[in-house]
Design a protein around this motif. Structure first.
Motif, PDB file in Angstrom:
ATOM      1  N   UNK B 175      42.374  43.875  46.897  1.00  0.00           N
ATOM      2  CA  UNK B 175      41.866  43.056  45.793  1.00  0.00           C
ATOM      3  C   UNK B 175      43.000  42.239  45.184  1.00  0.00           C
ATOM      4  N   UNK B 176      44.160  42.901  45.009  1.00  0.00           N
ATOM      5  CA  UNK B 176      45.293  42.200  44.403  1.00  0.00           C
ATOM      6  C   UNK B 176      45.776  41.068  45.307  1.00  0.00           C
ATOM      7  N   UNK B 178      43.957  39.377  47.531  1.00  0.00           N
ATOM      8  CA  UNK B 178      42.976  38.288  47.483  1.00  0.00           C
ATOM      9  C   UNK B 178      43.081  37.525  46.165  1.00  0.00           C
ATOM     10  N   UNK B 179      43.291  38.254  45.073  1.00  0.00           N
ATOM     11  CA  UNK B 179      43.392  37.580  43.773  1.00  0.00           C
ATOM     12  C   UNK B 179      44.630  36.693  43.725  1.00  0.00           C
ATOM     13  N   UNK B 182      43.626  33.550  45.098  1.00  0.00           N
ATOM     14  CA  UNK B 182      42.582  32.838  44.363  1.00  0.00           C
ATOM     15  C   UNK B 182      43.121  32.266  43.061  1.00  0.00           C
ATOM     16  N   UNK B 183      43.742  33.088  42.262  1.00  0.00           N
ATOM     17  CA  UNK B 183      44.278  32.624  40.981  1.00  0.00           C
ATOM     18  C   UNK B 183      45.472  33.485  40.582  1.00  0.00           C
ATOM     19  N   UNK B 185      47.603  33.285  38.313  1.00  0.00           N
ATOM     20  CA  UNK B 185      47.824  33.612  36.903  1.00  0.00           C
ATOM     21  C   UNK B 185      46.940  34.772  36.466  1.00  0.00           C
ATOM     22  N   UNK B 186      45.811  34.974  37.150  1.00  0.00           N
ATOM     23  CA  UNK B 186      44.983  36.146  36.850  1.00  0.00           C
ATOM     24  C   UNK B 186      45.732  37.417  37.247  1.00  0.00           C
ATOM     25  N   UNK B 187      46.454  37.347  38.354  1.00  0.00           N
ATOM     26  CA  UNK B 187      47.220  38.499  38.823  1.00  0.00           C
ATOM     27  C   UNK B 187      48.345  38.812  37.837  1.00  0.00           C
ATOM     28  N   UNK B 304      41.373  29.720  46.692  1.00  0.00           N
ATOM     29  CA  UNK B 304      41.555  28.587  45.783  1.00  0.00           C
ATOM     30  C   UNK B 304      43.020  28.218  45.589  1.00  0.00           C
TER      31      UNK B 304
END
Lengths: 516, 315
Positions: B175-176, B178-179, B182-183, B185-187, B304
């Motif tokens: 999950x980390x 993939x995140x 994707x974004x 800054x979310x991580x 993304x």
């Protein structure tokens, strides 16, 4: 000291002597701030006053040049978001930090489990999210893909992220800038529940009535320094506004004027729906010289479609579009420019500017292909720079100079450059889509006075806003949009906010036959 | 048409498909991990060469076959470290760094080959992985030849694909990763290190690419020659897109490409092969792959933040 030992009245957070520079810019200097348990502190200040920088230091995104942060009596190591999270600090960023292609559940649980654990406790996570949603009034489907959610729902996911990690201190950076009035009310309801549960909140905003409604105490920042600290019940909006900008500000009032001839007319126009976005349904509207037409409505009810149509991005399926009495045959953004339509786009970052371009380049984005900016296919950069300098001086754009990249400007200053770009060529029709969203009081007053001045000079202004106060104070005529339909024109002062609210909710459209 | 049917029902054809797909599966999984974390790794072609060379050299020098696989992986991870250091903390262009790594890895292989074997004219051979001989299973009609007489390395490749899929979609680490693609800054906002995740993904992914290269020398052929990777790395980059960044679909894509490849070799030996120039057959898998890519990648969701460098605290 553990969290449980903290008694009411103890400080949960202390920032002491924080200073931070970005090159020559002093973002924070000598800032001291305390937060008690169960308290809501509002951090007020104009754009660029240093609010977001301060919170990013607290959360560990930036490292302060000077000063210390203490959470529950323990110093927080600088530049370490993980430590901030572990200490119970949760941040709801202004620009959401969500991964659109992942589910709500994935976004919330990201980083909460050890990376080396073998499986994922999805069921337990789902139950916990459901419980938090219930307790705090944050309904959102855990399996939904974040990309499909509305802005309000995304914000709920951001808050859930913090609550899921047992945040005791919640920082909300301009949380209402992107919300409708109804969503704002729901957010405040959630925040009151959080306070009741013993959380402390730092609320960053420049909407004064919201600050007055939710905060116990206000700390006002200006040019990176604390310039005032007041209890909200011992002050009022005018005094706060004066503290923020350093002088008295009054929002401009538009005086009623007689409208001139119709400059643009939509006659029973419909446009196709774009994905989930509503199209226009049988919309007729007149934009007259010297008149501001306000368009109210909850976002996503066709305002975008109308804005796209006026700016030339969409062609009507049905109906006629006339400019100055002539029906349009072809309709493109270039045609719109040729007909002197000025466009202030809704999203100044995405469609209004090109972030990595300089102020000069951004200033001539619309006019570059014509003299004086280009002749015989050659750019005249001297003319372009003169134009940019002219805008910077006339519209008070705070920047280092015309060659600075526009992404380094604050929202208000970016908006001023866009205003200069579109208003300087003296447009006949002005599309102002959410022109003051996310701006501070000083910038709002400025943008509004420019729009009124353009109206007084004979332009037709279409003002789209989700803020009824804005619409009511500026517009000569108000329309309400709901599900792609347009209400009749209500002249200034003939409808109360409550009555307009009913139209916004879709009442009054039923059985209304078109009176064309 | 009857030639085609004859080929498609033969067990030896499908056995070849699985064999040809194996190195592609490994390297595609490597590329997929990198891209899921947000880094396009165009070093893949060169890293496959370095894997093919070091794996072969290690075995030639006396290491066991699996030791050669391990050496190849380590060499790949070293080039992955180079790629990751330049693209993640330094945030350099991923295209330029990737192509640079490919050139460096390819020429390093050829230089080291000349240094190690200055006198040799024809490529020396090693004893490669042998087909498995499983009781009962290997003797099954059809399936026995297609699946159960492959080498252990082939089984390993497909097991890696399953493992990558499980890690990406069933663990917090996946999950980390993939995140991060994707974004970022979310991580960051969730207290994880974007650089750590991305560098780890690129290094491990490069290790898998090198093992894909080692498959060529240690299982498919028995010696090393310079042109042996021959664009397979680029095919893997396309397979990741074809598979819409999903491991399962990417494996199917690898099998499809391998089928085209196996088919064209066999068609060349039929009377059709006598009528058409052989280049047409060599071209066919690539042409068909491009067509498949166009069809499949329409709805694909690109990570993304792919190719977007992330630097902490930037405004």
């Amino acid at each position: 000291m553990t969290r449980a030992d903290v008694q009411a009245g103890d400080y949960v957070l202390r920032l002491d002597g924080i200073a931070k520079r970005f090159g020559p810019l002093v973002a924070n200097s000598g800032i001291t701030l305390d937060l008690k348990r169960g308290e809501v502190v509002a951090l007020l200040g104009e754009n660029g006053a240093g609010k977001t920088t301060l919170m990013n230091i607290l959360f560990g995104h930036y490292v302060a040049d000077e000063g210390t942060v203490e959470v529950f009596g323990q110093p927080l190591p600088p530049g370490n978001p993980r430590a901030a999270l572990a200490a119970g600090v949760g941040m709801v960023h202004q620009h959401f930090t969500l991964a659109d292609n992942l589910s709500v559940l994935d976004n919330i649980t990201l980083g909460t489990e050890s990376l080396w654990s073998r499986g994922r406790g999805r069921r337990a996570a789902r139950e916990r999210i459901a419980a938090l949603s219930r307790d705090f009034g944050l309904s959102v489907h855990p399996e939904a893909r974040v990309g499909t959610l509305s802005v309000g729902e995304r914000q709920r996911v951001e808050i859930l992220k913090a609550l899921y990690r047992d945040a005791r201190i919640l920082i909300l950076d301009e949380p209402t800038a992107v919300l409708t009035p109804q969503e704002t009310d729901a957010l405040f309801e959630t925040l009151r529940k959080a306070i009741a549960a013993g959380l402390s909140i730092i609320f960053i905003s420049h909407k004064l009535h919201e600050v007055m409604a939710i905060a116990d105490r206000c700390i006002v920042l200006r040019h990176g320094k604390v310039v005032g600290e007041v209890d909200t019940h011992a002050t009022d909006r005018a005094r706060l506004a004066a503290l923020m900008v350093g002088s008295e500000v009054s929002l401009p009032k538009a005086e009623a004027r007689r409208p001139g001839p119709v400059l643009m007319r939509l006659d029973r126009v419909s446009t196709p729906a774009k994905g989930t976005a509503t199209g226009l349904r049988d919309v007729s509207i007149d934009l007259c010289a010297g008149q501001i037409v306000g368009l109210a409505g909850v976002s996503g009810n066709g305002q975008a479609a109308l804005a796209d149509l006026v700016s030339g991005l969409v062609r009507p399926d049905e109906g006629r579009v006339e400019i100055a009495g002539e029906e349009l045959r072809s309709w493109t953004p270039r045609q719109a420019l040729k007909h002197h339509i000025a466009r202030i786009p809704e999203d100044r970052h995405k469609t209004g500017t090109i972030s990595d371009f300089s102020l000069t380049e951004n200033a001539v984005l619309e006019g570059y292909s014509h003299p004086p900016f280009s002749r015989r296919s050659w750019m005249d950069w001297h003319a372009a720079e003169r134009f940019a300098k002219d805008i910077i001086a006339k519209y008070d754009v705070r920047c280092q100079g015309p060659s600075q990249q526009i992404r380094l400007l604050s929202g208000g200053n970016m908006q001023k450059l866009i205003l200069g770009r579109v208003l300087e060529p003296s447009p006949r029709i002005i599309l102002a889509n959410q022109p003051v969203r996310g701006l501070d009081v000083g910038a709002i007053a400025y943008v509004q006075s420019r729009l009124i001045a353009a109206r007084d000079a004979g332009a037709a202004v279409l003002l789209i806003s989700e803020d009824l106060d804005d619409i009511q104070s500026l517009s000569d005529v108000i329309h309400v949009m709901s599900e792609g339909r347009l209400s009749p024109a209500f002249p200034r002062g003939t409808k109360t906010a409550a009555e307009l609210g009913l139209w916004m909710a879709g009442q009054g459209f039923e059985g209304r036959t078109h009176a064309a | 048409m009857s030639y085609l049917v004859d080929i498609l029902v033969s067990a030896s054809f499908w056995a070849a498909v699985i064999r040809i797909a194996s190195p592609l599966v490994l390297a595609t999984m490597g590329e997929l991990i990198c891209e899921r974390a947000g880094v396009l790794n165009l070093g893949i072609e060169g890293i496959m060469v370095i894997g093919a060379f070091t794996g072969w050299l290690a075995v030639y020098q006396g290491l066991p076959l699996w030791g050669g696989v391990g050496v190849a992986m380590a060499a790949g991870m070293l080039f992955g470290l180079l790629h990751a250091t330049l693209t993640v903390p330094f945030g350099l262009s991923q295209h330029v760094v990737g192509l640079g790594v490919t050139l460096l890895a390819t020429s390093t292989s050829s230089f080291a080959y000349r240094l190690a074997l200055p006198e040799v004219t024809s490529p020396p051979k090693i004893v490669p992985f042998q087909p498995l001989d499983l009781p009962v299973l290997s003797d099954l009609p059809f399936l026995g030849e297609v699946l159960f007489t492959q080498t252990a390395f082939t089984w390993f490749a497909f097991a890696i694909a399953v493992l990558v899929s499980v890690i990406l979609f069933r663990t917090p680490l996946g999950l980390a990763i993939r995140a991060a693609g994707e974004n970022p800054s979310a991580v960051e906002a969730q207290g994880l290190s974007v650089s750590g995740l991305r560098m780890g993904a690129v290094i491990v992914g490069s290790g898998l690419m090198a093992m894909g290269g080692a498959f060529l020398t240690l299982s498919a052929f028995s010696s090393f020659f310079f042109e042996m990777v021959n664009g397979r790395g680029w095919i893997c980059v396309a397979l990741v897109v074809f598979g819409a960044w999903m491991p399962g679909k990417a494996v199917l894509g690898a099998i499809l490409f391998a089928a085209f490849d196996a088919l064209q070799i066999r068609l060349q030996q039929t009377p059709i092969g006598a009528d058409l120039p052989y280049q047409v057959f060599l071209m066919a898998p690539y042409v068909l792959s491009i067509l498949a890519l166009i069809l499949m990648s329409r709805r694909a969701e690109v990570p993304a933040a792919l190719m977007t460098p992330y630097s902490k605290g930037e405004r």
